[in-house]
Design a protein around this motif. Structure first.
Motif, PDB file in Angstrom:
ATOM      1  N   HIS A   1       0.842  -1.188   0.000  1.00 27.37           N
ATOM      2  CA  HIS A   1       0.000   0.000   0.000  1.00 27.37           C
ATOM      3  C   HIS A   1       0.882   1.244   0.000  1.00 27.37           C
ATOM      4  N   LYS A   2       0.270   2.415  -0.214  1.00 32.35           N
ATOM      5  CA  LYS A   2       1.041   3.643  -0.425  1.00 32.35           C
ATOM      6  C   LYS A   2       1.904   4.034   0.775  1.00 32.35           C
ATOM      7  N   GLY A   3       1.475   3.678   1.978  1.00 31.21           N
ATOM      8  CA  GLY A   3       2.286   3.982   3.146  1.00 31.21           C
ATOM      9  C   GLY A   3       3.605   3.232   3.141  1.00 31.21           C
ATOM     10  N   GLN A   4       3.580   1.995   2.601  1.00 34.27           N
ATOM     11  CA  GLN A   4       4.802   1.201   2.522  1.00 34.27           C
ATOM     12  C   GLN A   4       5.732   1.683   1.417  1.00 34.27           C
ATOM     13  N   ALA A   5       5.186   2.451   0.478  1.00 33.13           N
ATOM     14  CA  ALA A   5       5.997   2.945  -0.640  1.00 33.13           C
ATOM     15  C   ALA A   5       6.788   4.193  -0.271  1.00 33.13           C
ATOM     16  N   GLY A   6       6.682   4.622   0.970  1.00 39.41           N
ATOM     17  CA  GLY A   6       7.499   5.732   1.436  1.00 39.41           C
ATOM     18  C   GLY A   6       6.762   7.046   1.518  1.00 39.41           C
ATOM     19  N   ARG A   7       6.943   7.730   2.657  1.00 40.78           N
ATOM     20  CA  ARG A   7       6.349   9.052   2.884  1.00 40.78           C
ATOM     21  C   ARG A   7       7.472  10.083   2.791  1.00 40.78           C
ATOM     22  N   VAL A   8       7.336  10.988   1.839  1.00 45.76           N
ATOM     23  CA  VAL A   8       8.383  11.973   1.558  1.00 45.76           C
ATOM     24  C   VAL A   8       7.854  13.381   1.782  1.00 45.76           C
ATOM     25  N   LEU A   9       8.661  14.209   2.433  1.00 44.49           N
ATOM     26  CA  LEU A   9       8.378  15.632   2.578  1.00 44.49           C
ATOM     27  C   LEU A   9       9.411  16.407   1.784  1.00 44.49           C
ATOM     28  N   ILE A  10       8.928  17.320   0.939  1.00 43.71           N
ATOM     29  CA  ILE A  10       9.810  18.203   0.186  1.00 43.71           C
ATOM     30  C   ILE A  10       9.661  19.612   0.746  1.00 43.71           C
ATOM     31  N   ILE A  11      10.739  20.166   1.291  1.00 43.32           N
ATOM     32  CA  ILE A  11      10.731  21.547   1.787  1.00 43.32           C
ATOM     33  C   ILE A  11      11.458  22.379   0.746  1.00 43.32           C
ATOM     34  N   ALA A  12      10.682  23.111  -0.049  1.00 46.04           N
ATOM     35  CA  ALA A  12      11.264  23.791  -1.197  1.00 46.04           C
ATOM     36  C   ALA A  12      10.388  24.969  -1.595  1.00 46.04           C
ATOM     37  N   GLY A  13      10.905  25.777  -2.520  1.00 46.72           N
ATOM     38  CA  GLY A  13      10.104  26.832  -3.097  1.00 46.72           C
ATOM     39  C   GLY A  13      10.032  28.094  -2.259  1.00 46.72           C
ATOM     40  N   SER A  14       9.838  29.191  -2.956  1.00 49.28           N
ATOM     41  CA  SER A  14       9.639  30.513  -2.350  1.00 49.28           C
ATOM     42  C   SER A  14       9.033  31.384  -3.440  1.00 49.28           C
TER      43      SER A  14
ATOM     44  N   LYS B   1       4.409  15.120   0.329  1.00 45.24           N
ATOM     45  CA  LYS B   1       3.882  16.415   0.756  1.00 45.24           C
ATOM     46  C   LYS B   1       4.918  17.491   0.483  1.00 45.24           C
ATOM     47  N   ALA B   2       4.410  18.700   0.221  1.00 48.16           N
ATOM     48  CA  ALA B   2       5.278  19.858   0.027  1.00 48.16           C
ATOM     49  C   ALA B   2       5.068  20.824   1.180  1.00 48.16           C
ATOM     50  N   LEU B   3       6.148  21.215   1.830  1.00 50.67           N
ATOM     51  CA  LEU B   3       6.094  22.245   2.860  1.00 50.67           C
ATOM     52  C   LEU B   3       6.547  23.540   2.205  1.00 50.67           C
ATOM     53  N   VAL B   4       5.571  24.383   1.842  1.00 46.73           N
ATOM     54  CA  VAL B   4       5.837  25.566   1.029  1.00 46.73           C
ATOM     55  C   VAL B   4       5.035  26.758   1.557  1.00 46.73           C
TER      56      VAL B   4
ATOM     57  N   CYS C   1      -0.088  19.754   0.059  1.00 44.58           N
ATOM     58  CA  CYS C   1       0.634  20.964   0.449  1.00 44.58           C
ATOM     59  C   CYS C   1       0.358  21.323   1.901  1.00 44.58           C
ATOM     60  N   VAL C   2       1.404  21.759   2.584  1.00 46.71           N
ATOM     61  CA  VAL C   2       1.303  22.232   3.963  1.00 46.71           C
ATOM     62  C   VAL C   2       1.976  23.600   4.027  1.00 46.71           C
ATOM     63  N   ASP C   3       1.349  24.533   4.743  1.00 47.13           N
ATOM     64  CA  ASP C   3       1.867  25.891   4.825  1.00 47.13           C
ATOM     65  C   ASP C   3       3.107  25.942   5.711  1.00 47.13           C
ATOM     66  N   ARG C   4       4.216  26.345   5.132  1.00 45.41           N
ATOM     67  CA  ARG C   4       5.487  26.380   5.870  1.00 45.41           C
ATOM     68  C   ARG C   4       5.438  27.388   7.017  1.00 45.41           C
TER      69      ARG C   4
END
Length: 296
Positions: A21-34, A57-60, A77-80
């Motif tokens: 399942h998708k949880g086993q495929a890895g949970r990745v957070l990308i902290i990028a962008g401005s 998920k993107a922390l932007v 997306c999550v608000d940085r």
């Protein structure tokens, strides 16, 4: 020095279990962008998703949400600003849900960004991929200090120079690419992927006092285009996060570099070196993986 090969990479990319399942495929957070740099986040997210990460998920900054959720609808997306507002304890608790975090593309070199990076270095226990402006923040505001958890640095020569100078080690030109990668690996205690033609990877997790160097043979001059490294950041974080692959940091770095370069070679074959963009490289990732699975 070890040349990365198709057979090496094929051994690392195992077949997925049928009941995965998708949880086993890895949970990745990308902290990028401005502001003005949303593309860096988009390309990193695509790199992670197209190479197999299950949840990304993107922390932007909140102002980038519309761009990212249109360009990469599969990513959340999550608000940085909201995460940072809660302090380092809140940020550390948020980071804990991820298997890997990639930080840096298009981030901006600001002291408040270094505070977030410092929290990752000190309190995040998963795999951490540090790239671009995160490396520049460390060179300007902090220092290369080892962390116990898996760490991969992915500098281009200019970023490597800033880190080396801040550590009093000279420059890439003065040391040579192999020695520069080794010096950064020694200082950071992690894996260093020094980008460029024949990318060099130094394994800081070494035995008997000797660093092992790897060289990546894939890639072409058409990949000398803005955003190419952002795609690599996402790919590397994806492989570091995928639990069923269980890759060591150096394996994630080597596999990421090889597939990134092969995707670039596929893009160049299809449209030529002059016209290819980082988005073309990202679009060819899945084809590159399939080619390795079939022919390795």
């Amino acid at each position: 020095m070890i040349m990365i090969s198709t057979s090496y990479v094929k051994q690392k990319i195992r077949q997925r279990p049928r009941d995965m399942h998708k949880g086993q495929a890895g949970r990745v957070l990308i902290i990028a962008g401005s502001r003005g740099m949303a593309g860096a986040a988009v390309l990193s997210l695509r790199g992670a998703l197209y190479s197999g990460a299950g949840l990304v998920k993107a922390l932007v900054p909140g102002e980038l949400f519309n761009i990212l959720q249109t360009a990469v609808p599969e990513a959340m997306c999550v608000d940085r600003d909201e995460i940072c507002k809660g302090g380092t304890k809140n940020a550390a608790e948020f980071f804990a849900e991820f298997d890997a975090v990639a930080v840096g593309p298009g981030l901006g070199v600001k002291e408040e960004n270094f505070t977030l990076i410092e929290c990752l270095l000190e309190r995040f226990e998963g795999s951490l991929v540090i790239d671009a402006d995160a490396l520049n923040c460390i060179a300007k505001y902090g220092s290369l200090a080892g962390r116990d958890a898996p760490t991969i640095l992915t500098p281009h020569p200019g970023e490597a120079d800033r880190l080396l100078k801040s550590a009093g080690c000279g420059t890439v030109r003065e040391l040579g690419r192999e020695a520069a990668a080794e010096a950064l690996a020694r200082k950071s205690g992690g894996v260093v992927l020094l980008k460029g033609a024949d990318t060099v990877i130094a394994d800081g997790y070494y035995d008997q006092g000797e660093h092992i160097l790897y060289v990546n043979p894939t890639g072409n001059p058409g990949m000398a285009t803005g955003g190419s490294g952002d795609v690599l950041t996402g790919i590397t974080a994806s492989f570091a996060a995928q639990k069923h692959l269980d890759m060591k940091p150096v394996e994630a770095a080597c596999t990421g570099a090889f597939i990134h370069g092969l995707a670039g070679d596929i893009a160049a074959e299809n449209i030529g070196e002059y016209g290819m963009t980082a988005a073309d490289i990202a679009d060819a990732i899945s084809v590159a993986i399939r080619e390795i699975e079939r022919n390795g």
